[in-house]
Scaffold this motif. Structure first.
Motif, PDB file in Angstrom:
ATOM      1  N   ARG A  79       0.888  -1.229   0.012  1.00  0.00           N
ATOM      2  CA  ARG A  79       0.072  -0.020  -0.014  1.00  0.00           C
ATOM      3  C   ARG A  79       0.827   1.258  -0.006  1.00  0.00           C
ATOM      4  O   ARG A  79       0.563   2.131  -0.714  1.00  0.00           O
ATOM      5  CB  ARG A  79      -0.816  -0.044   1.251  1.00  0.00           C
ATOM      6  CG  ARG A  79      -1.688   1.275   1.421  1.00  0.00           C
ATOM      7  CD  ARG A  79      -2.727   1.381   0.214  1.00  0.00           C
ATOM      8  NE  ARG A  79      -3.628   2.442   0.311  1.00  0.00           N
ATOM      9  CZ  ARG A  79      -3.025   3.719   0.256  1.00  0.00           C
ATOM     10  NH1 ARG A  79      -1.952   3.977  -0.724  1.00  0.00           N
ATOM     11  NH2 ARG A  79      -3.832   4.635   0.198  1.00  0.00           N
ATOM     12  N   ARG A  80       1.815   1.329   0.843  1.00  0.00           N
ATOM     13  CA  ARG A  80       2.801   2.505   1.135  1.00  0.00           C
ATOM     14  C   ARG A  80       1.872   3.854   1.059  1.00  0.00           C
ATOM     15  O   ARG A  80       2.096   4.552   0.222  1.00  0.00           O
ATOM     16  CB  ARG A  80       3.535   2.351  -0.073  1.00  0.00           C
ATOM     17  CG  ARG A  80       4.639   1.417  -0.116  1.00  0.00           C
ATOM     18  CD  ARG A  80       5.694   1.057  -1.251  1.00  0.00           C
ATOM     19  NE  ARG A  80       6.459   0.104  -0.857  1.00  0.00           N
ATOM     20  CZ  ARG A  80       7.219  -0.322  -1.936  1.00  0.00           C
ATOM     21  NH1 ARG A  80       7.402   0.168  -3.287  1.00  0.00           N
ATOM     22  NH2 ARG A  80       8.108  -1.363  -1.969  1.00  0.00           N
ATOM     23  N   ARG A  81       1.308   4.136   1.949  1.00  0.00           N
ATOM     24  CA  ARG A  81       0.392   5.452   2.410  1.00  0.00           C
ATOM     25  C   ARG A  81       1.219   6.630   2.427  1.00  0.00           C
ATOM     26  O   ARG A  81       0.880   7.772   1.776  1.00  0.00           O
ATOM     27  CB  ARG A  81      -0.217   5.265   3.298  1.00  0.00           C
ATOM     28  CG  ARG A  81      -1.554   4.068   3.433  1.00  0.00           C
ATOM     29  CD  ARG A  81      -2.180   4.200   4.446  1.00  0.00           C
ATOM     30  NE  ARG A  81      -3.176   3.221   4.575  1.00  0.00           N
ATOM     31  CZ  ARG A  81      -4.546   3.274   4.071  1.00  0.00           C
ATOM     32  NH1 ARG A  81      -4.826   4.451   3.500  1.00  0.00           N
ATOM     33  NH2 ARG A  81      -5.409   2.218   4.194  1.00  0.00           N
ATOM     34  N   ASP A  84       1.739   8.517  -0.880  1.00  0.00           N
ATOM     35  CA  ASP A  84       0.623   9.128  -1.596  1.00  0.00           C
ATOM     36  C   ASP A  84       0.735  10.564  -2.122  1.00  0.00           C
ATOM     37  O   ASP A  84       0.122  10.885  -3.056  1.00  0.00           O
ATOM     38  CB  ASP A  84      -0.541   8.938  -0.688  1.00  0.00           C
ATOM     39  CG  ASP A  84      -1.138   7.466  -0.738  1.00  0.00           C
ATOM     40  OD1 ASP A  84      -0.644   6.730  -1.328  1.00  0.00           O
ATOM     41  OD2 ASP A  84      -1.887   7.240   0.110  1.00  0.00           O
ATOM     42  N   LEU A  87       1.639  10.961  -5.520  1.00  0.00           N
ATOM     43  CA  LEU A  87       0.637  10.823  -6.514  1.00  0.00           C
ATOM     44  C   LEU A  87      -0.071  11.990  -6.782  1.00  0.00           C
ATOM     45  O   LEU A  87      -0.732  12.180  -7.695  1.00  0.00           O
ATOM     46  CB  LEU A  87      -0.403   9.596  -6.033  1.00  0.00           C
ATOM     47  CG  LEU A  87       0.280   8.144  -6.156  1.00  0.00           C
ATOM     48  CD1 LEU A  87      -0.832   7.232  -5.261  1.00  0.00           C
ATOM     49  CD2 LEU A  87       0.813   7.762  -7.505  1.00  0.00           C
ATOM     50  N   TYR A 100      -0.631   8.899 -14.153  1.00  0.00           N
ATOM     51  CA  TYR A 100      -0.847   8.359 -13.008  1.00  0.00           C
ATOM     52  C   TYR A 100      -0.954   6.835 -12.475  1.00  0.00           C
ATOM     53  O   TYR A 100      -0.447   6.473 -11.510  1.00  0.00           O
ATOM     54  CB  TYR A 100      -2.369   8.778 -12.645  1.00  0.00           C
ATOM     55  CG  TYR A 100      -3.181   8.573 -11.062  1.00  0.00           C
ATOM     56  CD1 TYR A 100      -2.604   9.481 -10.130  1.00  0.00           C
ATOM     57  CD2 TYR A 100      -3.594   7.580 -11.245  1.00  0.00           C
ATOM     58  CE1 TYR A 100      -2.978   9.227  -8.896  1.00  0.00           C
ATOM     59  CE2 TYR A 100      -4.327   7.029  -9.493  1.00  0.00           C
ATOM     60  CZ  TYR A 100      -3.922   8.139  -8.717  1.00  0.00           C
ATOM     61  OH  TYR A 100      -4.457   7.861  -7.538  1.00  0.00           O
ATOM     62  N   ARG A 104       1.691   5.132  -9.937  1.00  0.00           N
ATOM     63  CA  ARG A 104       1.037   4.465  -9.047  1.00  0.00           C
ATOM     64  C   ARG A 104       1.417   2.935  -8.790  1.00  0.00           C
ATOM     65  O   ARG A 104       1.928   2.423  -7.749  1.00  0.00           O
ATOM     66  CB  ARG A 104      -0.378   4.344  -9.060  1.00  0.00           C
ATOM     67  CG  ARG A 104      -1.278   3.736  -7.905  1.00  0.00           C
ATOM     68  CD  ARG A 104      -2.501   3.715  -8.178  1.00  0.00           C
ATOM     69  NE  ARG A 104      -3.505   3.066  -7.141  1.00  0.00           N
ATOM     70  CZ  ARG A 104      -4.149   4.002  -6.124  1.00  0.00           C
ATOM     71  NH1 ARG A 104      -3.957   5.284  -5.960  1.00  0.00           N
ATOM     72  NH2 ARG A 104      -4.859   3.596  -5.185  1.00  0.00           N
ATOM     73  N   ARG A 108       3.693   1.524  -5.793  1.00  0.00           N
ATOM     74  CA  ARG A 108       3.131   0.341  -4.791  1.00  0.00           C
ATOM     75  C   ARG A 108       3.827  -0.954  -5.230  1.00  0.00           C
ATOM     76  O   ARG A 108       3.514  -1.764  -4.467  1.00  0.00           O
ATOM     77  CB  ARG A 108       1.929   0.339  -4.909  1.00  0.00           C
ATOM     78  CG  ARG A 108       1.064   1.612  -4.398  1.00  0.00           C
ATOM     79  CD  ARG A 108      -0.386   1.546  -4.559  1.00  0.00           C
ATOM     80  NE  ARG A 108      -1.086   2.716  -3.805  1.00  0.00           N
ATOM     81  CZ  ARG A 108      -2.261   2.874  -3.437  1.00  0.00           C
ATOM     82  NH1 ARG A 108      -3.234   2.258  -4.137  1.00  0.00           N
ATOM     83  NH2 ARG A 108      -2.478   4.164  -3.002  1.00  0.00           N
TER      84      ARG A 108
END
Length: 233
Positions: A79-81, A84, A87, A100, A104, A108
């Motif tokens: 996930r690797r928030r 973010d 992004l 994008y 993304r 991830r």
């Protein structure tokens, strides 16, 4: 055993080589019989042997995977928030759909992002032990090229996903988005290697890394990668 070997050699020199051969043959047969009486007769455990061989090959493949993509060692997805915010730098517009998606997927996925990080770290460690500016530039150019070359298969990452073929987008936009990703990643790598070189306060080395790295980055992003992508389409 050492004494017996010495005696056999001396008798072979003094008498005849056949004497040494005879003693060696008798000693070999006796040793085989003795070892057979010491060790119990057992069958081979093929499951254990196969597992050990797989473990050995896995170590070799992991080493190779530090430098290149190894078939059968595909990465996973995390996930690797904390990434973010990167992004958010891509405006959510139709023309940026592929930008994008590729960004993304890179952030991830563990396969290509891990390869990028590993090669950059290896290059950084090597640069810490290099004093000549030309060698620093050569190492930087080499590792930037390796990263750019290894990123090319990422272009086909979503070719088997049916939904991306429903996007009402021109094919050229996909190529432009991927070339843009390569440009950003290689530029970031050059900046990181330059900063690592600055730790030793070697301005000439840092300048050579920056100039050489940016030149190979431009060549990869604007010429080599688009040339290779045209072969895929």
């Amino acid at each position: 055993m050492f004494l017996l070997t010495l005696v056999a050699l001396l008798l072979g020199f003094w008498l005849h080589p056949a004497v040494s051969m005879t003693i060696a043959l008798v000693a070999d047969l006796g040793f085989r019989w003795q070892v057979g009486s010491w060790l119990p007769k057992q069958q081979l455990d093929y499951d254990v042997m196969i597992q050990r061989e797989q473990d050995r090959m896995s170590v070799i493949y992991r080493f190779y995977n530090l430098f290149t993509d190894v078939p059968g060692m595909n990465g996973g997805v995390k996930r690797r928030r904390y990434l973010d915010f990167l992004l958010a730098l891509v405006p959510k517009k139709q023309k940026n759909t592929w930008r994008y998606l590729y960004l993304r997927g890179f952030l991830r996925g563990t396969e290509f992002s891990g390869l990028f990080v590993r090669l950059t770290l290896i290059a950084g460690v090597l640069l810490l032990f290099v004093n000549q500016w030309w060698l620093s530039a050569l190492l930087a150019v080499l590792f930037v090229y390796l990263v750019g070359f290894q990123l090319i298969p990422f272009y086909q990452q979503y070719d088997e996903v049916v939904f991306v073929h429903l996007y009402p987008l021109p094919q050229g936009q996909k190529q432009q988005a991927f070339s843009r990703l390569v440009l950003v990643l290689l530029s970031a790598q050059v900046v990181v290697l330059t900063l690592i070189s600055l730790i030793q306060w070697q301005l000439m080395n840092s300048g050579a890394i920056l100039i050489g790295g940016l030149l190979i980055t431009a060549g990869m992003a604007y010429w080599y990668v688009p040339f290779r992508l045209r072969r895929f389409d």
